[in-house]
Design an enzyme around this catalytic site. Sequence first.
Site, PDB file in Angstrom:
ATOM      1  N   ILE A  49       0.808 -20.524 -24.301  1.00 12.72           N
ATOM      2  CA  ILE A  49      -0.282 -19.574 -24.127  1.00 12.72           C
ATOM      3  C   ILE A  49      -0.488 -18.917 -25.480  1.00 12.72           C
ATOM      4  O   ILE A  49       0.467 -18.466 -26.115  1.00 12.72           O
ATOM      5  CB  ILE A  49       0.054 -18.540 -23.030  1.00 12.72           C
ATOM      6  N   SER A  50      -1.712 -18.910 -25.968  1.00 16.62           N
ATOM      7  CA  SER A  50      -2.001 -18.358 -27.294  1.00 16.62           C
ATOM      8  C   SER A  50      -1.716 -16.862 -27.335  1.00 16.62           C
ATOM      9  O   SER A  50      -1.689 -16.185 -26.302  1.00 16.62           O
ATOM     10  CB  SER A  50      -3.462 -18.603 -27.673  1.00 16.62           C
ATOM     11  N   SER A  51      -1.518 -16.344 -28.541  1.00 13.19           N
ATOM     12  CA  SER A  51      -1.269 -14.910 -28.691  1.00 13.19           C
ATOM     13  C   SER A  51      -2.501 -14.130 -28.233  1.00 13.19           C
ATOM     14  O   SER A  51      -3.637 -14.619 -28.324  1.00 13.19           O
ATOM     15  CB  SER A  51      -0.962 -14.579 -30.151  1.00 13.19           C
TER      16      SER A  51
END
Length: 392
Positions: free
Chosen positions: A66-68
């Site tokens: 999951i991206s930042s």
Amino acid sequence: MRTGTPDRYAAARQKLVETRIRTAGVTNEAVLKSIETTPRHEFVPPAVRDKAYFDMALPIGSAQTISSPFIVASMTETLDPQPSDKVLEIGTGSGYQAAVLSPLVDQVYSIEIVDELGTRAAGVLHRLGYENVHTRIGDGFLGWPEAAPFDKIIVTCSPESVPKPLVEQLREGGSMIIPVGQRYQQTLYRMTKRDGKLVREPLRPTLFVPMTGTAEDARQDLPDPANPKVINNDFSSPPGPEDPEGFVPGWYYGRQVELISDDSAGETDASENGLVRFENETPGLGSHLLQGIAIDGSQVSMVRLSARVRTDNVTKGPDPDSWPMVAISFYDSLRRDLGTFTMGPYRGTRPWRDENRLVRVPAQAREAIVRIGLFGATGVADFDHVTLKKID
């Protein structure tokens, strides 16, 4: 989205928005509100839920992340979502990006190639009441032709080049946000469709998981995990014609960093090629650079990490690790954290000094991230010749 019992994470989300996302340059209030009200902890595995509101990417299984929150917020802002938009997302992953888009647009269509991830994300989105988000399992390279055309397309995984079906499914005048490039050297673009073709606008260097399936099978430029190295380690490579202004070639996620072509201080032992300078006046505020590297722990058992470092009036930040340092983190094939090794911390004022340390590479390692910067400390820190060398 459905509301339920009081949310014990609300304060953490507000702090994330105010101290990490707004200060990093996201200004769209609707996007910031969506980040502040979207329960990221619902989209991450229980094992990493305590890090849900850290500004960092997290593993979600099946070798995906999951991206930042900052990257999600920044990409969403760049997409310029409008209430009437129909948006196609490639790479559902955890479902978090689709959830952030949901209150900002009319409809979201999201595709995930990994059955397990797509099924789990669909369940979470349904449970939380995101009724305008539609999901399917499939190869994102092919898009969602039955629902086309789309006003906007957002791609949260990186192909080597833009898939032709996505170009065809974007309406004339519509825009696409997509990271494109080599596995560990990507650029995030905004592309606008004009006269049937895409007009590219480079935004920033970045690092996303690869677009698997058809896109990955066609990849021509492959990394060499048996011979890991830092790209532009001496910061002598100038920005190219497509490089976004203010960014450091080969590196990404830069915060409060400046590429300096020569050493204005005039020290005889200073860099002749270039250096990067981190400068921060606010304790705890991010100031750093990152670079991803392919490394195979079954072929590389030890590396030497080295760098040249200079500091000026550096004072520790509020967290235990808020000091200038050089760090390398290793991850396995599922992007699980295998540990971090550091050089530093560096305090006060000190001239250029050569630093190095031997690092044993975990046998399970399949990639690494090198980090340099102030990491929340205040003052000035200069870095040069950040090198990773395989030890036979």
